[in-house]
Design an enzyme around this catalytic site. Sequence first.
Site, PDB file in Angstrom:
ATOM      1  N   HIS B  61       0.821  -1.210   0.000  1.00  0.00           N
ATOM      2  CA  HIS B  61       0.000   0.000   0.000  1.00  0.00           C
ATOM      3  C   HIS B  61       0.856   1.260   0.000  1.00  0.00           C
ATOM      4  O   HIS B  61       1.914   1.314   0.643  1.00  0.00           O
ATOM      5  CB  HIS B  61      -1.019   0.002   1.143  1.00  0.00           C
ATOM      6  CG  HIS B  61      -0.468   0.035   2.528  1.00  0.00           C
ATOM      7  ND1 HIS B  61      -0.301   1.198   3.221  1.00  0.00           N
ATOM      8  CD2 HIS B  61      -0.086  -0.953   3.360  1.00  0.00           C
ATOM      9  CE1 HIS B  61       0.161   0.919   4.434  1.00  0.00           C
ATOM     10  NE2 HIS B  61       0.304  -0.374   4.540  1.00  0.00           N
ATOM     11  N   ASP B 168       5.869   1.703   6.806  1.00  0.00           N
ATOM     12  CA  ASP B 168       4.627   0.967   6.582  1.00  0.00           C
ATOM     13  C   ASP B 168       3.777   1.814   5.637  1.00  0.00           C
ATOM     14  O   ASP B 168       3.103   2.731   6.091  1.00  0.00           O
ATOM     15  CB  ASP B 168       3.929   0.723   7.922  1.00  0.00           C
ATOM     16  CG  ASP B 168       2.517   0.180   7.783  1.00  0.00           C
ATOM     17  OD1 ASP B 168       2.209  -0.345   6.715  1.00  0.00           O
ATOM     18  OD2 ASP B 168       1.745   0.302   8.752  1.00  0.00           O
ATOM     19  N   GLU B 196      -5.208   1.632   2.532  1.00  0.00           N
ATOM     20  CA  GLU B 196      -5.062   0.427   3.371  1.00  0.00           C
ATOM     21  C   GLU B 196      -5.298   0.762   4.821  1.00  0.00           C
ATOM     22  O   GLU B 196      -5.915   0.000   5.569  1.00  0.00           O
ATOM     23  CB  GLU B 196      -3.664  -0.174   3.171  1.00  0.00           C
ATOM     24  CG  GLU B 196      -3.517  -1.568   3.754  1.00  0.00           C
ATOM     25  CD  GLU B 196      -2.957  -1.626   5.160  1.00  0.00           C
ATOM     26  OE1 GLU B 196      -2.810  -2.730   5.689  1.00  0.00           O
ATOM     27  OE2 GLU B 196      -2.664  -0.563   5.767  1.00  0.00           O
ATOM     28  N   GLU B 197      -4.788   1.915   5.229  1.00  0.00           N
ATOM     29  CA  GLU B 197      -4.886   2.301   6.647  1.00  0.00           C
ATOM     30  C   GLU B 197      -6.320   2.674   7.048  1.00  0.00           C
ATOM     31  O   GLU B 197      -6.600   2.882   8.219  1.00  0.00           O
ATOM     32  CB  GLU B 197      -3.945   3.481   6.940  1.00  0.00           C
ATOM     33  CG  GLU B 197      -2.468   3.216   6.662  1.00  0.00           C
ATOM     34  CD  GLU B 197      -1.842   2.196   7.593  1.00  0.00           C
ATOM     35  OE1 GLU B 197      -2.540   1.670   8.470  1.00  0.00           O
ATOM     36  OE2 GLU B 197      -0.642   1.919   7.430  1.00  0.00           O
ATOM     37  N   HIS B 307       3.275   3.361  12.645  1.00  0.00           N
ATOM     38  CA  HIS B 307       2.184   4.323  12.862  1.00  0.00           C
ATOM     39  C   HIS B 307       2.635   5.446  13.794  1.00  0.00           C
ATOM     40  O   HIS B 307       1.878   5.931  14.636  1.00  0.00           O
ATOM     41  CB  HIS B 307       0.917   3.624  13.400  1.00  0.00           C
ATOM     42  CG  HIS B 307       0.261   2.755  12.370  1.00  0.00           C
ATOM     43  ND1 HIS B 307      -1.070   2.458  12.408  1.00  0.00           N
ATOM     44  CD2 HIS B 307       0.757   2.147  11.262  1.00  0.00           C
ATOM     45  CE1 HIS B 307      -1.359   1.682  11.370  1.00  0.00           C
ATOM     46  NE2 HIS B 307      -0.261   1.489  10.671  1.00  0.00           N
TER      47      HIS B 307
END
Lengths: 304, 336
Positions: B61, B168, B196-197, B307
Site C-alpha cells: 500500500h 509501513d 489500506e490504513e 504508525h
Amino acid sequence: MTATICKSFAPAGQEAQMRELIQKQMTEIFDDVQTDVLGNLICKTGSSGRLCVECGMDSCGVMIAAKEDGKAYFTGVGPITAEYLIGKKIVFANDVFGIVRYDGKTPSDAKLSDLYLETETDKLGIGEFGVVESDYCESRDKMFANGLSNRIGIAAVVEALKKMPKPEDLCVVFSAQKRFDARGIQTFLGVNEFEKVITVDSIGCGNAIKSGRGCSLVVVDKAGVCDSELRTELENLIKGEELEAVVTVTDENLFISDISTAGKGTACAAVAIPVENKGKSFEGVKKSDFCAAVTLLTKAIEAL
Amino acid sequence: MLKVLTEAFGVSGYEAVVRDIIYKEIKDFCTEVEVDSMGNMSVFKKAKGGKGNKKVLLAAHMDEVGLVVTDITEDGYLKFAPIGGMDPKVFISQRVTIGDIKGVIALKAIHLTTAEERKKPVDINQLYIDIGAKDRADAEKYVSKGDYCAFDSKYEEFGDVIKAKALDDRVGCMIMIDMLKKDWNVDLYCNFTAQEEMGIRGAMVASRGIKPDYAIVLEGTTCNDLPKTNETMKVTRRGQGPALSILDLASKANPELMNMLMAAAKKYDIPYQFRASTVGMNDAGAICIADGGVKAASVSVPCRYIHSPVNVMSKKDFEDCERLIEAFLKELGEDD
C-alpha cells in the site's frame, strides 16, 4: 457421528481433518463435492442456485506465538477467552498436547497473554494451531463437549442430509474460517449466486433462549435480520408441520448480515441449536433440540 | 529511492504524490499500468520467458497514517483527528506538514498542568497544531478544515538501521519497484494500493479480476521486541529476517504458499521469522477472499514504532525480504 465430529481437529483455517470426515459422508449424497482455495467443502447436486445450506466447519483455538523457558505462549484463534482456557487440555495436529496454566489468582482478570502451555515445547513450532480437547460424552437426553457449539451445527446438517432422500437440486457448503467473520462462506457467495441461504449454527441459552423447546429460527442476530419472505416460508413450514422450533432474537452474531450482503446479496435465515453453558466448559445440547433442528432442516430443504 | 518514497506525502486517500513517484520509476519496466477511481495503481509485467506462466500478484500500500484538520480555533490553532490507527501519545511535539505549511503538535507545557492532569493519558482533544497563525483568519489563509497532515520526518540511516516515517508501507512499495525492474518467468501483477490504513479499501477494489495463482502482500509490520515485553506481544524481532504472517485479523496465510516461501528461503539461505501474532490486518484480507478465493500470504519487514513519525527497520531485514521475494519468483518461474 456427533462424537466423531466433536473429536475432529479443525481450528479455523486448518479444517482439513474435519473436511475429510464430512467429505466421506457427502460423496454418497451429492454428485459434485469440491474444496475451494479457502478450504470450503462445496457439495452440489443440480445447479439452479435455488438453495444453499451453510455451516461452519471450524472451531476456535489457539496459536503458538512464542516459546521461552520451557513454556509455550499463545494467542487466540477466533473468539476465545482466557478464563475459558485456564486448565484446559489443548491438543495439536501432531498429537502433542499441553495444559493451559495461569499463575495469577483471579481467573476472571486473566488475559490470553497471561497464560502459557505446559507442554513439550520442542515438539511445537511457532504458528502451530491447537484446540481444546473435546471430551465428548452423553448423559440421558444430553450431549456434552468442550467446543460443542462449534460442532453441533455440522452434526445437524450431516444428520439431516443422511436422513432425507438424495436431494435433486441443492448446494451445501461446509465453510472454512467461519470464526473469522464468516470469511469462507462470504468468499464462496462472492462468486456463486443463490436465491436463499440457510445458515446453521448454535445459540447460547439464556433468559430468552431455553433448551428443551426445540431449535431456533433466528430472525434477528447481532448484526443482521433474516429475509422477511424466507422467514415467512420457514414459519409457515414450522406451523404446518408442527415442528419444534421457536422464533428467536439474539445478540450473538450468527453472520446473517455477512451472508446476506456477500456477492450480489441473498436472502438469508439462520437455524440454530440452543447450547447450554455456551463458551464455557462442557457445553451441553439437549438431544430433542438437536433432533428438532435436523427435522426442520430436512423439511426446509424439501420445501424450499 | 526509499528516502524519496518515505518523505513523500501520502496520507490515506491522498496517495497521488507517492503514486507519481512510483510511476516515474517503473513506467519503463512494465507492460501495462492502470490507475482506478480509488487511486490504486495496478501494474502488469508480462513474463519474459517460460511456458504456462504462473500469475503472481504482489501488493503493497502507498498510503500512510496521518491527520485531518477538524477545526480552527479563534486563536488560530488547528484541531485534528487521526487518519488510521494511532496512539495519541505519538502526536505530542511532532512536526507536521499540511501541504507546504509546517506546524507542530502542541500540548500545554508541564508548568501549566496540574498534578491530576499529569496522571491521565493524553487525550487527542487536548492537542492542537500550531502553524504560527495569529488568529483564525490568519490560519484560514493557509489551511482549511478537512486538510490532511502528514508527519514531517526525515529519512536517516545509522548502522544497520533506517529511520523514517511511513516505512509501513513504502518499504513494500520499494520492494515491488525493485521486482518490476527485473525480468521473470512469471506474469507479474503489482498492485500499489490506496487507503489500506482506512480498512484495506483500495485492495478490495484492486484485487478483483486478476485471479492470480499466488498473491504476496509486502508490508512493514509491527516489531515490538522491546524490553519487558511479554513474548506473545513482540510480534516480530528486528534483525531476524522477513516475517511470514500466519494469521491476522483479516487473513490466514495459505499453507501451500507458506511452504513455497519457506522452501525458497531455505534454498537461498535467507533467514526468516514468523509474525506470531493475530493482531492487525493488511491487504491480504481483501485479496484472499477476492474472486472466490486466492492463495495469499504476507511477507513483511519488521518495523519498530510503526504508525508513528519514527519507524525503525533493519537494512538487513529489508534486503533479506527482497531476496526472499526474488527467490520465490525465480523458483516459481523455473517450475514453469
